[in-house]
Structures are given as structure tokens and as C-alpha cells.
Scaffold this motif. Structure first.
Motif, mmCIF file in Angstrom:
data_model
loop_
_atom_site.group_PDB
_atom_site.id
_atom_site.type_symbol
_atom_site.label_atom_id
_atom_site.label_comp_id
_atom_site.label_asym_id
_atom_site.label_seq_id
_atom_site.Cartn_x
_atom_site.Cartn_y
_atom_site.Cartn_z
ATOM 1 N N LEU A 160 -14.251 6.931 -12.403
ATOM 2 C CA LEU A 160 -13.238 7.882 -11.927
ATOM 3 C C LEU A 160 -11.823 7.390 -12.222
ATOM 4 N N ARG A 161 -11.639 6.092 -12.215
ATOM 5 C CA ARG A 161 -10.308 5.523 -12.461
ATOM 6 C C ARG A 161 -9.836 5.761 -13.887
ATOM 7 N N THR A 162 -10.770 5.889 -14.805
ATOM 8 C CA THR A 162 -10.395 6.037 -16.215
ATOM 9 C C THR A 162 -10.292 7.498 -16.653
ATOM 10 N N LEU A 163 -10.838 8.407 -15.866
ATOM 11 C CA LEU A 163 -10.837 9.817 -16.254
ATOM 12 C C LEU A 163 -9.590 10.526 -15.755
ATOM 13 N N LYS A 164 -9.265 11.602 -16.455
ATOM 14 C CA LYS A 164 -8.119 12.424 -16.063
ATOM 15 C C LYS A 164 -8.505 13.886 -16.232
ATOM 16 N N GLY A 165 -7.785 14.742 -15.557
ATOM 17 C CA GLY A 165 -7.951 16.179 -15.739
ATOM 18 C C GLY A 165 -9.272 16.717 -15.239
ATOM 19 N N ILE A 166 -9.817 17.657 -16.004
ATOM 20 C CA ILE A 166 -11.017 18.375 -15.596
ATOM 21 C C ILE A 166 -12.240 17.461 -15.515
ATOM 22 N N ARG A 167 -12.294 16.454 -16.390
ATOM 23 C CA ARG A 167 -13.438 15.545 -16.344
ATOM 24 C C ARG A 167 -13.449 14.738 -15.052
ATOM 25 N N LYS A 168 -12.271 14.322 -14.586
ATOM 26 C CA LYS A 168 -12.197 13.612 -13.308
ATOM 27 C C LYS A 168 -12.632 14.530 -12.168
ATOM 28 N N LEU A 169 -12.196 15.768 -12.215
ATOM 29 C CA LEU A 169 -12.562 16.740 -11.193
ATOM 30 C C LEU A 169 -14.070 17.013 -11.204
ATOM 31 N N GLU A 170 -14.655 17.119 -12.399
ATOM 32 C CA GLU A 170 -16.103 17.346 -12.504
ATOM 33 C C GLU A 170 -16.897 16.183 -11.931
ATOM 34 N N LEU A 171 -16.475 14.961 -12.229
ATOM 35 C CA LEU A 171 -17.182 13.802 -11.702
ATOM 36 C C LEU A 171 -17.019 13.712 -10.185
ATOM 37 N N GLN A 172 -15.831 14.036 -9.689
ATOM 38 C CA GLN A 172 -15.630 14.059 -8.230
ATOM 39 C C GLN A 172 -16.530 15.109 -7.586
ATOM 40 N N PHE A 173 -16.643 16.284 -8.204
ATOM 41 C CA PHE A 173 -17.507 17.322 -7.666
ATOM 42 C C PHE A 173 -18.961 16.872 -7.678
ATOM 43 N N LEU A 174 -19.389 16.243 -8.760
ATOM 44 C CA LEU A 174 -20.769 15.770 -8.851
ATOM 45 C C LEU A 174 -21.041 14.721 -7.779
ATOM 46 N N MET A 175 -20.123 13.813 -7.554
ATOM 47 C CA MET A 175 -20.305 12.791 -6.524
ATOM 48 C C MET A 175 -20.298 13.417 -5.122
ATOM 49 N N LEU A 176 -19.446 14.408 -4.919
ATOM 50 C CA LEU A 176 -19.420 15.103 -3.621
ATOM 51 C C LEU A 176 -20.735 15.857 -3.402
ATOM 52 N N LEU A 177 -21.220 16.492 -4.429
ATOM 53 C CA LEU A 177 -22.485 17.207 -4.358
ATOM 54 C C LEU A 177 -23.627 16.231 -4.076
ATOM 55 N N PHE A 178 -23.593 15.102 -4.746
ATOM 56 C CA PHE A 178 -24.625 14.097 -4.549
ATOM 57 C C PHE A 178 -24.569 13.531 -3.130
ATOM 58 N N ALA A 179 -23.373 13.324 -2.603
ATOM 59 C CA ALA A 179 -23.220 12.760 -1.264
ATOM 60 C C ALA A 179 -23.712 13.718 -0.172
ATOM 61 N N SER A 180 -23.628 15.008 -0.451
ATOM 62 C CA SER A 180 -24.067 15.961 0.569
ATOM 63 C C SER A 180 -25.530 16.177 0.421
#
Length: 180
Positions: A160-180
């Protein structure tokens, strides 16, 4: 409880279909579809085990163990599909073969755990509805899944530290989805 499991299964599969229909050519969407479908089918197997267990109370013959094995087999591939999703987000220009090659160790681990889930090492032969038993393979798979998920979470947080823009948002969404 069974209704919640069934609803979760349907929603997971529907989410994967919606993501794929949004842009079917995009590798990330294809990977997410695979992950969501595998998760949904695994939940559907759990629902089948719950229904088979309830039917066992009536007829005494319905066996939920095949449903439990099916759920374990599908669940064993979730870490590989989650890692595949993360790599598809991080490396959007990689060809699908390269993504699969990068994640072949995860897929091999999932395959190995699935083989264990098919044996008496996972659920012993003398396990019954009234005397449920778990073999050593059950605990090995549980530990391997736990280690896999922790590894993927740590790896994703560092990515996440190396990504920017939409890719960072997609990875954050995937991690949030995984956490729930």
C-alpha cells in the motif's frame, strides 16, 4: 443462521459477477470474480453442510461430511486467489500467465491442503454426527490458512505504501473486504 450463510453466498457471487460485468477484460476484475465466486461457493458448501446436518436429525443417514470437505477445498484456495488479486492490482501490466506463475506457490499450497482435506487425516472415518472428530490435518490446514492470511495482509500493507491512485484504493477496498 443458515439463511445468513445462504445470503452471504449469494451476495458474494453476485458481487463477483458485478465486478466482472463492469469490465470483463480487466485482469483485476477477473481475479476478483474468481475470488468472490470461490468464497461464495465455499459458503454455499457450508450451507449444504448445515442443511445435511439438519436432515440427519430426521433421517439419520444424510452425511454433511462431503459438504464440509467441499467447503475446505474451496477455502484452501482463497489465500492464493487473494494473493492473485493483490498482484493483479499491484502489477496491472503483467500478463495473466505471469500473474499465475508469480502465485504458483500459493496455488500449490492450496492444492496440497485440498488433498489433505480429502483424506481421513482431515476428518477421521469414525467421525459421526454425534461424535464429531477432527484429524491432525484439520489443525495443519487451519494453521497454514492463518499463516497465509497473515503473510498476505503484511505483504499488502507494505505494498500500500508504494501504490498511488486507483490501485491504492482498490487494494484498500480488497483488504477492507477481506477484513470483514
Amino acid at each position: 443462521m443458515a439463511a445468513i450463510v445462504l445470503l452471504t453466498s449469494i451476495l458474494a457471487i453476485a458481487t463477483g459477477v458485478l465486478a466482472l460485468s463492469a469490465n470483463p477484460r480487466r485482469t483485476v476484475n477477473q481475479c476478483f470474480f474468481l475470488f468472490a465466486t470461490c468464497f461464495g461457493l465455499g459458503m454455499l458448501s457450508i450451507y449444504g453442510a448445515m442443511k445435511a446436518g439438519a436432515m440427519f436429525a430426521n433421517d439419520g443417514t444424510t452425511d454433511p461430511i462431503p459438504w464440509l470437505r467441499g467447503s475446505a477445498i474451496l477455502g484452501n484456495f482463497l489465500p492464493a486467489l487473494l494473493a492473485l488479486n493483490c498482484d493483479a492490482i499491484r502489477f496491472p501490466l503483467l500478463h495473466r500467465r505471469e500473474l499465475l506463475w508469480r502465485n504458483s506457490p500459493w496455488l500449490a499450497i492450496g492444492l496440497g491442503m485440498s488433498v489433505i482435506a480429502l483424506t481421513a487425516f482431515f476428518i477421521p472415518e469414525d467421525s459421526t454426527h454425534y461424535n464429531r472428530k477432527r484429524g491432525a490435518g484439520y489443525f495443519i490446514i487451519a494453521a497454514a490458512l492463518g499463516i497465509s492470511y497473515i503473510t498476505i495482509i503484511i505483504r499488502s500493507l507494505t505494498q500500500l505504501r508504494t501504490l498511488k491512485g486507483i490501485r491504492k484504493l482498490e487494494l484498500q477496498f480488497l483488504m477492507l473486504l477481506f477484513a470483514s
